[in-house]
Write a protein that holds these residues in place. Structure first.
Motif, PDB file in Angstrom:
ATOM      1  N   THR A 176      -5.738  -1.618   5.545  1.00  0.00           N
ATOM      2  CA  THR A 176      -5.980  -0.179   5.494  1.00  0.00           C
ATOM      3  C   THR A 176      -4.755   0.565   6.001  1.00  0.00           C
ATOM      4  O   THR A 176      -4.268   0.283   7.108  1.00  0.00           O
ATOM      5  CB  THR A 176      -7.190   0.209   6.353  1.00  0.00           C
ATOM      6  OG1 THR A 176      -8.335  -0.533   5.932  1.00  0.00           O
ATOM      7  CG2 THR A 176      -7.477   1.695   6.227  1.00  0.00           C
TER       8      THR A 176
ATOM      9  N   LYS B 123      -6.605  -5.736  -1.054  1.00  0.00           N
ATOM     10  CA  LYS B 123      -7.740  -4.805  -1.121  1.00  0.00           C
ATOM     11  C   LYS B 123      -8.927  -5.338  -0.328  1.00  0.00           C
ATOM     12  O   LYS B 123      -9.275  -6.511  -0.419  1.00  0.00           O
ATOM     13  CB  LYS B 123      -8.159  -4.576  -2.573  1.00  0.00           C
ATOM     14  CG  LYS B 123      -7.295  -3.590  -3.315  1.00  0.00           C
ATOM     15  CD  LYS B 123      -7.780  -3.404  -4.742  1.00  0.00           C
ATOM     16  CE  LYS B 123      -6.889  -2.452  -5.510  1.00  0.00           C
ATOM     17  NZ  LYS B 123      -7.294  -2.331  -6.934  1.00  0.00           N
TER      18      LYS B 123
ATOM     19  N   TYR C 193      -3.548   0.130  -3.122  1.00  0.00           N
ATOM     20  CA  TYR C 193      -3.365  -1.160  -2.468  1.00  0.00           C
ATOM     21  C   TYR C 193      -3.063  -2.221  -3.513  1.00  0.00           C
ATOM     22  O   TYR C 193      -3.577  -2.159  -4.632  1.00  0.00           O
ATOM     23  CB  TYR C 193      -4.627  -1.580  -1.709  1.00  0.00           C
ATOM     24  CG  TYR C 193      -4.971  -0.701  -0.530  1.00  0.00           C
ATOM     25  CD1 TYR C 193      -5.905   0.326  -0.641  1.00  0.00           C
ATOM     26  CD2 TYR C 193      -4.369  -0.902   0.712  1.00  0.00           C
ATOM     27  CE1 TYR C 193      -6.219   1.132   0.434  1.00  0.00           C
ATOM     28  CE2 TYR C 193      -4.692  -0.101   1.799  1.00  0.00           C
ATOM     29  CZ  TYR C 193      -5.608   0.919   1.649  1.00  0.00           C
ATOM     30  OH  TYR C 193      -5.921   1.710   2.719  1.00  0.00           O
TER      31      TYR C 193
ATOM     32  N   SER D 209       0.839  -1.193   0.000  1.00  0.00           N
ATOM     33  CA  SER D 209       0.000   0.000   0.000  1.00  0.00           C
ATOM     34  C   SER D 209       0.870   1.237   0.000  1.00  0.00           C
ATOM     35  O   SER D 209       2.029   1.192   0.441  1.00  0.00           O
ATOM     36  CB  SER D 209      -0.906   0.004   1.243  1.00  0.00           C
ATOM     37  OG  SER D 209      -1.737   1.154   1.271  1.00  0.00           O
TER      38      SER D 209
END
Length: 123
Positions: A69, A65, A60, A49
């Motif tokens: 995060t 994905k 990402y 990422s």
């Protein structure tokens, strides 16, 4: 001394979660593109990422994905990678990176690399 220091790695069962942290020392990250790479034994290094220097673009890898995060703290010191629904294929050493200008999938582009933190996903 300008450096990045990762923490938060460990061992977890499939389906579990981990949160990696990357703290900048000697500089702040609020004007840098920041990201995470990983490398598993015998495999090529992969960008997981990256968040652009202005924070307006995040990318990402397809393999993460919807599960991972990336985020930053308001102080511009720390970058996080929240990893959910971990899979055995996520097992790797994870590295934090920073670049003054761009996100790139070429690791050689980045100005700074952390020392790495190990993530192991196994039952």
């Amino acid at each position: 001394q300008l450096q990045l220091v990762e923490s938060g790695g460990g061992s977890v069962q499939p389906g579990g979660s981990l949160r990696l942290s990357c703290a900048a020392s000697g500089f702040t990250l609020d004007s840098y593109a920041v990201g995470w790479f990983r490398q598993a034994p015998g495999k090529e290094r992969e960008r997981v990422s990256c968040n652009s220097a202005r924070g307006d673009v995040t990318v990402y890898a397809d393999s993460v994905k919807g599960r991972f995060t990336i985020s930053r703290d308001n102080a511009g010191i720390t970058v996080f990678l929240q990893m959910n629904n971990l899979k055995p294929e996520d097992t790797a050493t994870y590295y934090c990176v920073a670049d003054k200008y761009f996100c790139s999938d070429n690791g050689a582009f980045y100005d700074y690399w952390g020392q790495g933190t190990q993530v192991t996903v196994s039952s």
